[in-house]
Design an enzyme around this catalytic site. Structure first.
Site, PDB file in Angstrom:
ATOM      1  N   GLU A 122       0.866  -1.191   0.000  1.00 30.65           N
ATOM      2  CA  GLU A 122       0.000   0.000   0.000  1.00 30.65           C
ATOM      3  C   GLU A 122       0.895   1.231   0.000  1.00 30.65           C
ATOM      4  OE1 GLU A 122      -3.070   0.107   3.032  1.00 30.65           O
ATOM      5  OE2 GLU A 122      -2.900   2.290   3.232  1.00 30.65           O
ATOM      6  N   GLU A 127      -2.531  11.474   3.264  1.00 33.34           N
ATOM      7  CA  GLU A 127      -3.627  11.323   4.226  1.00 33.34           C
ATOM      8  C   GLU A 127      -3.637  12.568   5.094  1.00 33.34           C
ATOM      9  OE1 GLU A 127      -4.437   6.978   5.640  1.00 33.34           O
ATOM     10  OE2 GLU A 127      -2.264   7.279   5.664  1.00 33.34           O
TER      11      GLU A 127
END
Length: 207
Positions: A122, A127
Site C-alpha cells: 500500500e 492522508e
C-alpha cells in the site's frame, strides 16, 4: 517501466472536467463494514456523495442514517480499469476541515484479491486527519512494516483545507518519494524483496 534519462510521458489522467465520475476510469466501493479501520461511513455511488462540477471532483461526507451507518461518503478506485508500475502520480486537492474526516489519495497492489493486505503493498500518497489540521501523511505498508508500524512521515503545510495543493509520489525500482507542492518530505527505499515492483491502482476516498 521507466528508463533513467527518459522524458516522462503522461500515461493516464482525469481532469474531472465532465459532468459525473467517469466510470470508464473509476469503480465505486460500496458498503459500511468499517474498511479495516472501524470507519463509521457507508460508501455509496450516489451523486450526493461524489460528483463532478466546475472541473473538480467533490467527495462529500454526509451525516445521515444510511444502511446502519451514521454517515455516508465515497471511495472511488481505478482497480481493473487502470494500474501501473513505476512513475509519478500527481493529484491537486483541497481537503476537508472537520474533526473526524480522513481523506486519502492512495494506491494498492493489483494482486490484493489473491495475496490480500499487506502482502499486496500500500502506498499512501496523502492522508490528512481533521483532528491534526494541516499535517500531511505519506506512508507505505508492506509485510514487514504495516498498520501502526508502517513506514511513514508527515509534513506540516499551510491552508490544506482552504487552498489546493499538489500531492505527489515518485516511484521506481529503488525509491518511493512523497512530495507536497514539489518538496520531498519522505523517501522509502524500494527493493526486489518488497511488493512495490508490480502494478498498483489508485484510490480517492473520504473516510
Amino acid at each position: 517501466d521507466s528508463v533513467v534519462g527518459e522524458t516522462p510521458q503522461l500515461v493516464w489522467s482525469d481532469e474531472f472536467d465532465g459532468s459525473a465520475v467517469n466510470t470508464n476510469d473509476w469503480n465505486f466501493n460500496i458498503g459500511g463494514e468499517g474498511w479495516g479501520n472501524n470507519e463509521l461511513q457507508y460508501y455509496t455511488n450516489r451523486i450526493d456523495n461524489s460528483f463532478v462540477s466546475n472541473g473538480t471532483l467533490k467527495i462529500k461526507a454526509i451525516k445521515e442514517s444510511f444502511s446502519g451507518s451514521a454517515y455516508t461518503s465515497a471511495r472511488i478506485l481505478s482497480q481493473n480499469k487502470f494500474s501501473f508500475k513505476y512513475g509519478k502520480v500527481e493529484v491537486k486537492a483541497k481537503l476537508p476541515a472537520g474533526v473526524g474526516t480522513w481523506p486519502a489519495i492512495w494506491m494498492l497492489g493489483s494482486n490484493i484479491s489473491t495475496v490480500s493486505w499487506p502482502a499486496c503493498g500500500e502506498i499512501d500518497i496523502m492522508e490528512h486527519k481533521g483532528s491534526s489540521l494541516n499535517k500531511i501523511y505519506g506512508t507505505v505498508h508492506h509485510p514487514a512494516r504495516f498498520g501502526g508500524n508502517a513506514d511513514g512521515a508527515t509534513k506540516d503545510i499551510l491552508n490544506a483545507t482552504t487552498e489546493f495543493h499538489i500531492y505527489s509520489m515518485e516511484w521506481d525500482a529503488t525509491t518511493i518519494k512523497f512530495l507536497v507542492d514539489g518538496t520531498v518530505f519522505h523517501t522509502v527505499g524500494n527493493s526486489s524483496s518488497l511488493p512495490f515492483n508490480q502494478n498498483f491502482f489508485l484510490i480517492l476516498n473520504q473516510a
